[in-house]
Structures are given as structure tokens and as C-alpha cells.
Design an enzyme around this catalytic site. Structure first.
Site, PDB file in Angstrom:
ATOM      1  N   HIS A 121     -43.244  19.206 -12.562  1.00  7.80           N
ATOM      2  CA  HIS A 121     -42.715  17.859 -12.758  1.00  7.80           C
ATOM      3  C   HIS A 121     -43.439  17.253 -13.953  1.00  7.80           C
ATOM      4  O   HIS A 121     -44.596  17.571 -14.223  1.00  7.80           O
ATOM      5  CB  HIS A 121     -42.985  17.040 -11.490  1.00  7.80           C
ATOM      6  N   ASP A 198     -50.526  19.368  -7.424  1.00  7.82           N
ATOM      7  CA  ASP A 198     -49.532  18.309  -7.233  1.00  7.82           C
ATOM      8  C   ASP A 198     -48.876  18.560  -5.880  1.00  7.82           C
ATOM      9  O   ASP A 198     -48.087  19.483  -5.724  1.00  7.82           O
ATOM     10  CB  ASP A 198     -48.512  18.362  -8.371  1.00  7.82           C
ATOM     11  N   GLN A 201     -44.371  17.143  -3.184  1.00  7.02           N
ATOM     12  CA  GLN A 201     -43.287  17.730  -2.407  1.00  7.02           C
ATOM     13  C   GLN A 201     -43.790  18.571  -1.238  1.00  7.02           C
ATOM     14  O   GLN A 201     -42.992  19.118  -0.481  1.00  7.02           O
ATOM     15  CB  GLN A 201     -42.406  18.600  -3.317  1.00  7.02           C
ATOM     16  N   LYS A 224     -42.576   9.565  -0.348  1.00  6.70           N
ATOM     17  CA  LYS A 224     -41.817  10.781  -0.065  1.00  6.70           C
ATOM     18  C   LYS A 224     -42.034  11.271   1.363  1.00  6.70           C
ATOM     19  O   LYS A 224     -41.396  12.239   1.791  1.00  6.70           O
ATOM     20  CB  LYS A 224     -42.195  11.889  -1.060  1.00  6.70           C
ATOM     21  N   CYS A 361     -36.900  15.182 -13.871  1.00  9.35           N
ATOM     22  CA  CYS A 361     -38.219  15.084 -14.512  1.00  9.35           C
ATOM     23  C   CYS A 361     -38.831  16.467 -14.714  1.00  9.35           C
ATOM     24  O   CYS A 361     -40.048  16.656 -14.557  1.00  9.35           O
ATOM     25  CB  CYS A 361     -39.166  14.201 -13.699  1.00  9.35           C
TER      26      CYS A 361
END
Length: 407
Positions: A121, A198, A201, A224, A361
Site C-alpha cells: 500500500h 503493515d 489488513q 478496519k 493505493c
């Protein structure tokens, strides 16, 4: 509690859009919020709205207890060693930029290597691109397998003794691929580097244990995972956070201020200048309670069934191409040869179905996939097979429409 019962806890889902029952398939962008989270934030503003850490009055104490209580919930949620390693931020983007500006900018130099991937991303791509420019470090990319996945072997061949930092998403927001961050961290540490993950997700969908992963930094967002917008987390190992410089200066993050110099508070408040995101943190704590009441294993099993069912059904549509590996998180990214992804999303919206379309993105990944954009349907704990049936029916209708237009 099954998905239909869970769905009833999300007020926004009980409505019609364009005359159709809402089918929300855009949770990878942001999840919806259950009543427990909405009420927790509402209760803070109605009953004990106050600043934290500063006042000795009752409301200030209640607010501080709520804010710091949320930090402890995050600590247990990701299994950090101590709350000092949990920094509240505005989200994953801010967390990654804190690492880039507070750590990498000061400890990476010319001749060093920063390793990332083309799957990232932009939030986990641009900071390292810019740090490489500022420091003179070399930016390298782990080659992708044919299905867009990252293999341990490819990481092994890319990471060298000159590699000072590797940044990698745990789960791709486009392909749904689950990356071998634990194994890559082992390679990074063997060469003396730092591993940044990261987790935007991953945290909503998978059990995360930062000690087991042995990552040095881990970033994720509340919105999220059924929490409010504007709140996120940066986990960092104490020894690295203590070496880092603050990125934001002001009240609350200081220990002592003189005319020509200042000293900083201890962790974690060293990185939380100004009035923090109090309501957001309290809402995130409520979201963690909610997600854990369902169970991360149950969420993962539910999403695995949904994505398997979705891929089976979508593959029946001629001209529809799915991107990414078979084993994946709860999303499906696709193109349909008769229509632009934005047109697909627009037509689906007229049927009350919300999906995402665009480059997500991830423009370098789009270039690697040889497309300009894709459509994405993403699932969460409140979705059902009926939602997928509605998606498939609407896509067939969309295909027929654009087939007629271009015939």
C-alpha cells in the site's frame, strides 16, 4: 453467534440503498461499527468527556482510566510485552511515517539498503521511497512470484548484510495474500536489520502476536476492525522506541522545557504530543472487546468460507479475472473485460452493493499486474453467502449491460 445475528448489531447495515437492501462489501477500506463501539464513544462524550493525564478531577480521572485501559486492551490483543510499547496514532499511515521519520531517517544512511515489495500500500511504500532519497540509501524490492505472493526464498536472495530495514504488509489489500512476515523477520534479524510490518489488513482478521512474529514495529488502524476512524496503533520494541526521536512536539510529550532545550517523557507518552485521540482510543478498546467476543479464529474461518464460495461463484462468470493466490484473506479483486472497474462499481451501487474500484493505493502493484485499476469485494464478520449471491447476480447483470453496449 452467526453472521446474520452479528449483522443485527451493525445499525448501518439495516437500511436500503437505491431501493435495495445494503450489501456492504468494502470492509478492506473501512469496516462498519457495532452498537457496542458507537455506544462506548457516545458514553465518553455524554458522561466523562475530559482531557487525560492532566486533571485531578473526577472526569479527568475517568477519561484517563478509559484511555489507558484501551492501551492495555491493545497490548493484550497483539501480545506486546508492556503498554510502553503501544503508541496511539491517527492510523496505520501515521504509524509507518513515525517509524520512517523517527527511526529510519536517523539510523539509515548512504550505502544502506531498504527492502520493500511492489505489493505494498502507498502508506508502506512512499515513506521508504522518500527516506531513501533523503539518506542516500538504496531502495530494493523483493521479486514477486507469478501469483503476486512473496516467498521466503525470494526474500532470502534480496536481503543482505547491508539491509537495515525491511517493510512488508502482513496481508495485501489487493491480492489478499498472507505474507511470511515471521520468516522474513528471521532473515532480517540474521543480517542485523529491522522488520516493519503493515498490519492494517491483518489485525481485523488474523490473530496477531508481535512477540511470536518477532517484528520490530507493527502498525494497524482501528477503523478496519470495527473501531472508530482516526485512531491507530504503532507497536515498537522498547529498545528501538527509546532510540527514536519524537516526530511531533508540544504539550504532554515533554518532561522538562527550558529556554534552549527540552527533555521528553518516558514511553509511550513521548510520542503522543498534544491532546490525544481519547474517544478514538476508547472506541478502539470497545472494538477489541467486540472482536474478541466473536473470536479471531471464528472470524478467520468465516471469511475463509466466504472467499472460497465467492471465488467459486465468480469464476462462473465468463470474462471475469481474479487476481492473487488461492489461499488468501477475505477479499476478491477482479476485472471484467467488458467494463471498467469504476463502471462496475457504479452499476453495483444502483443495486445497493458497495464494492471498491480503482488502484487501491497500490499503483506499483497495478503496474505489475498490467492493469490501471481493479474492482474489489471484501468481506468481514457480518457478511453472508447471500451477500455474495447478490454480488454475483448484479455482476452478471452488469456484464450483460456492457456486453450489449459494446456489441
Amino acid at each position: 453467534m452467526n453472521a446474520k445475528e452479528i449483522r443485527e448489531l451493525f445499525p448501518i447495515l439495516n437500511q436500503k440503498v437505491n431501493g435495495h437492501p445494503l450489501v456492504y462489501l468494502d470492509s478492506a477500506a473501512t469496516s462498519q461499527k457495532p452498537v457496542q463501539v458507537i455506544e462506548a464513544v457516545d458514553r465518553y462524550y455524554r458522561e466523562y468527556n475530559s482531557n487525560v493525564h492532566r486533571g485531578v478531577h473526577t472526569l479527568g480521572t475517568l477519561a484517563t482510566d478509559g484511555y489507558e485501559g484501551a492501551r492495555e486492551k491493545v497490548r493484550t490483543f497483539i501480545n506486546a510485552k508492556e503498554t510502553a510499547e503501544v503508541i496511539f496514532t491517527r492510523g496505520t499511515t501515521t504509524s509507518l511515517n513515525f517509524v520512517a521519520q523517527g527511526y529510519a531517517r536517523n539510523f539509515i544512511g548512504e550505502g544502506d539498503e531498504i527492502v520493500i515489495t511492489e505489493v505494498e500500500h502507498h502508506s508502506n511504500f512512499i515513506p521508504w521511497q522518500q527516506i531513501a532519497k533523503l539518506t542516500g540509501a538504496t531502495l530494493k524490492f523483493i521479486p514477486l512470484a507469478e501469483d503476486g505472493t512473496i516467498t521466503v526464498e525470494a526474500a532470502e536472495q534480496t536481503i543482505t548484510p547491508n539491509t537495515k530495514l525491511v517493510a512488508m504488509g502482513y496481508v495485501s489489500n489487493v491480492l489478499g495474500s498472507i505474507n511470511p512476515v515471521k520468516e522474513v523477520a528471521q532473515i532480517v534479524h540474521r543480517h542485523g536489520g529491522v522488520m516493519v510490518v503493515d498490519g492494517a489488513q491483518a489485525a481485523p482478521h488474523l490473530k496477531v502476536d508481535v512477540q511470536e512474529l518477532d517484528c520490530d514495529f507493527f502498525a494497524f488502524s482501528g477503523h478496519k476492525m470495527a473501531g472508530p476512524t482516526g485512531i491507530g496503533v504503532l507497536y515498537g520494541k522498547r529498545r528501538l522506541l527509546e532510540k527514536m526521536e519524537p516526530v511531533e512536539y508540544g504539550g504532554e510529550m515533554i518532561d522538562f522545557v527550558d529556554l534552549y532545550d527540552s527533555t521528553w517523557k518516558e514511553l509511550p507518552w513521548k510520542f503522543e504530543g498534544g491532546t490525544p485521540i481519547i474517544a478514538g482510543a476508547i472506541g478502539l478498546g470497545a472494538a477489541i472487546d467486540f472482536v474478541e467476543s466473536i473470536g479471531l479464529d471464528a472470524i478467520r474461518d468465516h471469511e475463509r468460507k466466504l472467499v472460497t464460495y465467492a471465488m467459486e461463484q465468480l469464476r462462473e462468470i465468463e470474462g471475469l479475472k481474479i487476481y492473487g493466490p488461492e489461499e488468501r484473506s477475505g477479499l476478491v479483486t477482479f476485472t471484467m473485460n467488458e467494463a471498467h472497474p469504476h463502471d462496475i462499481a457504479t452499476v453495483l451501487d444502483t443495486e445497493g452493493i458497495a464494492i471498491r474500484a480503482g488502484h487501491h493505493c497500490c499503483q506499483p502493484l497495478m503496474k505489475w499486474l498490467k492493469v490501471s485499476s481493479t474492482a474489489r469485494a471484501s468481506f468481514y464478520l457480518y457478511n453472508t453467502e447471500e451477500d455474495i449471491d447478490a454480488l454475483v447476480k448484479a455482476l452478471i447483470k452488469t456484464k450483460e449491460y456492457f456486453g450489449n453496449v459494446f456489441s
